[in-house]
Motif scaffolding. Structure first.
Motif, PDB file in Angstrom:
ATOM      1  N   SER A 124       0.824  -1.209   0.000  1.00  0.00           N
ATOM      2  CA  SER A 124       0.000   0.000   0.000  1.00  0.00           C
ATOM      3  C   SER A 124       0.854   1.254   0.000  1.00  0.00           C
ATOM      4  O   SER A 124       0.505   2.256  -0.642  1.00  0.00           O
ATOM      5  CB  SER A 124      -0.936   0.001   1.215  1.00  0.00           C
ATOM      6  OG  SER A 124      -0.207   0.101   2.422  1.00  0.00           O
ATOM      7  N   VAL A 125       1.982   1.220   0.693  1.00  0.00           N
ATOM      8  CA  VAL A 125       2.887   2.371   0.700  1.00  0.00           C
ATOM      9  C   VAL A 125       3.474   2.589  -0.689  1.00  0.00           C
ATOM     10  O   VAL A 125       3.536   3.721  -1.191  1.00  0.00           O
ATOM     11  CB  VAL A 125       4.008   2.190   1.737  1.00  0.00           C
ATOM     12  CG1 VAL A 125       5.013   3.339   1.663  1.00  0.00           C
ATOM     13  CG2 VAL A 125       3.423   2.082   3.145  1.00  0.00           C
ATOM     14  N   GLY A 145      -0.684   3.630   3.590  1.00  0.00           N
ATOM     15  CA  GLY A 145       0.131   4.789   3.258  1.00  0.00           C
ATOM     16  C   GLY A 145      -0.509   6.020   3.865  1.00  0.00           C
ATOM     17  O   GLY A 145      -0.681   6.119   5.070  1.00  0.00           O
ATOM     18  N   ASN A 146      -0.893   6.978   3.049  1.00  0.00           N
ATOM     19  CA  ASN A 146      -1.637   8.152   3.500  1.00  0.00           C
ATOM     20  C   ASN A 146      -3.025   8.091   2.879  1.00  0.00           C
ATOM     21  O   ASN A 146      -3.170   8.235   1.662  1.00  0.00           O
ATOM     22  CB  ASN A 146      -0.913   9.431   3.067  1.00  0.00           C
ATOM     23  CG  ASN A 146      -1.572  10.679   3.623  1.00  0.00           C
ATOM     24  OD1 ASN A 146      -2.701  10.649   4.115  1.00  0.00           O
ATOM     25  ND2 ASN A 146      -0.864  11.793   3.561  1.00  0.00           N
ATOM     26  N   PRO A 147      -4.081   7.885   3.664  1.00  0.00           N
ATOM     27  CA  PRO A 147      -5.425   7.722   3.087  1.00  0.00           C
ATOM     28  C   PRO A 147      -5.877   8.894   2.223  1.00  0.00           C
ATOM     29  O   PRO A 147      -6.656   8.700   1.287  1.00  0.00           O
ATOM     30  CB  PRO A 147      -6.318   7.575   4.331  1.00  0.00           C
ATOM     31  CG  PRO A 147      -5.411   7.034   5.380  1.00  0.00           C
ATOM     32  CD  PRO A 147      -4.079   7.664   5.126  1.00  0.00           C
ATOM     33  N   ALA A 148      -5.412  10.098   2.528  1.00  0.00           N
ATOM     34  CA  ALA A 148      -5.825  11.259   1.734  1.00  0.00           C
ATOM     35  C   ALA A 148      -5.189  11.290   0.354  1.00  0.00           C
ATOM     36  O   ALA A 148      -5.643  12.026  -0.521  1.00  0.00           O
ATOM     37  CB  ALA A 148      -5.484  12.551   2.482  1.00  0.00           C
ATOM     38  N   ALA A 149      -4.151  10.481   0.149  1.00  0.00           N
ATOM     39  CA  ALA A 149      -3.373  10.584  -1.083  1.00  0.00           C
ATOM     40  C   ALA A 149      -4.035   9.927  -2.283  1.00  0.00           C
ATOM     41  O   ALA A 149      -3.514  10.025  -3.397  1.00  0.00           O
ATOM     42  CB  ALA A 149      -1.991   9.962  -0.870  1.00  0.00           C
ATOM     43  N   TRP A 150      -5.191   9.277  -2.097  1.00  0.00           N
ATOM     44  CA  TRP A 150      -5.849   8.652  -3.251  1.00  0.00           C
ATOM     45  C   TRP A 150      -6.152   9.687  -4.328  1.00  0.00           C
ATOM     46  O   TRP A 150      -6.082   9.380  -5.532  1.00  0.00           O
ATOM     47  CB  TRP A 150      -7.139   7.954  -2.814  1.00  0.00           C
ATOM     48  CG  TRP A 150      -8.229   8.902  -2.415  1.00  0.00           C
ATOM     49  CD1 TRP A 150      -8.512   9.343  -1.156  1.00  0.00           C
ATOM     50  CD2 TRP A 150      -9.167   9.557  -3.280  1.00  0.00           C
ATOM     51  NE1 TRP A 150      -9.571  10.221  -1.175  1.00  0.00           N
ATOM     52  CE2 TRP A 150      -9.996  10.372  -2.478  1.00  0.00           C
ATOM     53  CE3 TRP A 150      -9.400   9.525  -4.650  1.00  0.00           C
ATOM     54  CZ2 TRP A 150     -11.014  11.154  -2.985  1.00  0.00           C
ATOM     55  CZ3 TRP A 150     -10.428  10.306  -5.178  1.00  0.00           C
ATOM     56  CH2 TRP A 150     -11.219  11.103  -4.350  1.00  0.00           C
TER      57      TRP A 150
END
Length: 385
Positions: A124-125, A145-150
């Motif tokens: 995921s990262v 990873g960072n959920p907002a980064a989608w």
């Protein structure tokens, strides 16, 4: 990218706007803060507990991401219209703009997960850092990873499309741009209606809310609007009226949300993200036109611009702060405690975002842009994103 038209002309009447520097459309920079704030309040309401009135109005504040997609298309089209900028230069600039802060905030997010004892898969990262995490209906990829980064995975797809979009013959005439805008709005509606035929709620949520292809009409609408404004088009409404329409739309969602559960395809959850695109496009073009004509909007003041600069970092950081607080202390109980957590998270995340902008995002972007390829043609107008 090839030259597609002559540079835009400013209107002859009215005071000459200040179009120097990065913030040539200051109202759009200010609007970025308000869109990010709506997203932050959306996450606070759902993760830290709701507050009366505020949570009702922002329960579907994830639509702020839709605003950013429309704004991205508008700003890129307005900036690069009529410019001879090679695709490799454009793509390097966008990489320099988003990736350094993505990498740093992903590292912070993984560290936060580790501190809370939550395992994060290397897969995921890697998907997050490669800007590929929105391409499959896999919750691990979307939230790891960072959920907002989608949303940056979607943006990366838009950047790849952008040089091709500027070459479309339909975007070279006023009638063609109007047709593209209408088609984009129709596509947004069609995407929402397609939710009726997707039975799996996980797949439906991904297909309508994350999948870069289904989000593309929002970006395309912004591109058509940006080119139209660059060629001198005047929107039919003023910024104040456009703001009122956006607010009214979100207030309509309140009784809708009480009548239809979010799990159903015709709930306001997906509608808020998809059907808001035309209203956001109207708001963007109204604010931009006011800036170009030198009219004050109340959105482009000194602090509004500063907060707008911090908005990208705030978007990527705020959920990490919420997660750390809730994971450590649990959800607050009672109205006073909930309000206190809200204020604490808002202040802390905004402070971290300011530091991230000044010490990471802005300096690294400048260094990478200098180190990368450069155009040989005329300079672009500038950017607010």
């Amino acid at each position: 990218m090839p030259r597609t038209t002559r540079p835009a002309r400013l209107p002859a009447h009215g005071p000459a706007p200040d179009l120097s520097g990065r913030d040539r459309l200051p109202s759009l920079t200010g609007l970025r803060f308000w869109a990010a704030l709506v997203v932050v309040l959306y996450h606070l309401s759902r993760q830290a507990g709701a507050l009366p009135w505020i949570s009702d109005a922002t329960w579907y504040g994830r639509s702020g991401v839709t605003f950013f997609f429309v704004l991205s298309g508008f700003v890129l089209a307005w900036t690069y219209d009529g410019q001879r900028v090679p695709a490799k230069v454009f793509l390097w600039r966008r990489f320099a703009r988003i990736w350094p802060l993505l990498a740093v905030t992903t590292a912070l997010s993984v560290a936060a997960y580790a501190a809370l004892g939550t395992r994060v898969s290397p897969r995921s990262v890697a998907a997050t850092l490669l800007l590929a995490n929105a391409w499959l209906p896999d919750p691990d990829l979307l939230r790891g990873g960072n959920p907002a980064a989608w949303s940056l995975s979607d943006e990366a797809w838009f950047y790849l499309l952008f040089p091709l979009l500027l070459a479309l013959p339909w975007l070279r005439s006023a009638r063609g741009r109007a047709g593209v805008a209408v088609a984009a709005c129709a596509a947004v509606l069609a995407v929402w209606l397609c939710g009726a035929v997707i039975a799996d709620p996980v797949v439906r949520s991904w297909a309508l809310g994350y999948f870069p292809v289904t989000r593309t009409p929002q970006f395309l609408l912004g591109v058509a609007a940006g080119l139209a404004v660059a060629r001198g088009w005047r929107p039919p409404v003023r910024p104040g009226a456009a703001v009122a329409l956006v607010v009214a739309w979100h207030l309509v969602l309140v009784p809708w949300s009480r009548a239809v559960p979010d799990a159903l395809w015709y709930s306001p959850y997906q509608a808020s993200q998809l059907l808001s695109a035309p209203l956001f496009a109207l708001l963007v073009v109204a604010a931009a036109r006011a800036d170009l004509e030198g009219r004050r909007t109340g959105l482009g003041g000194r602090w509004a611009i500063r907060l707008g600069h911090w908005s990208f970092a705030w978007y990527l950081v705020h959920e990490i702060v919420i997660r750390l607080w809730i994971g450590t202390y649990g959800r607050p109980v009672g109205l006073t405690a909930t309000a206190g957590v809200w204020l604490l998270v808002l202040a802390a995340s905004l402070a971290v975002s300011a530091a991230a902008y000044h010490w990471v995002e802005h300096p690294l972007e400048r260094r990478l842009r200098k180190a990368g390829p450069r155009p040989t043609g005329p300079r672009t107008r500038g950017s607010v994103s």
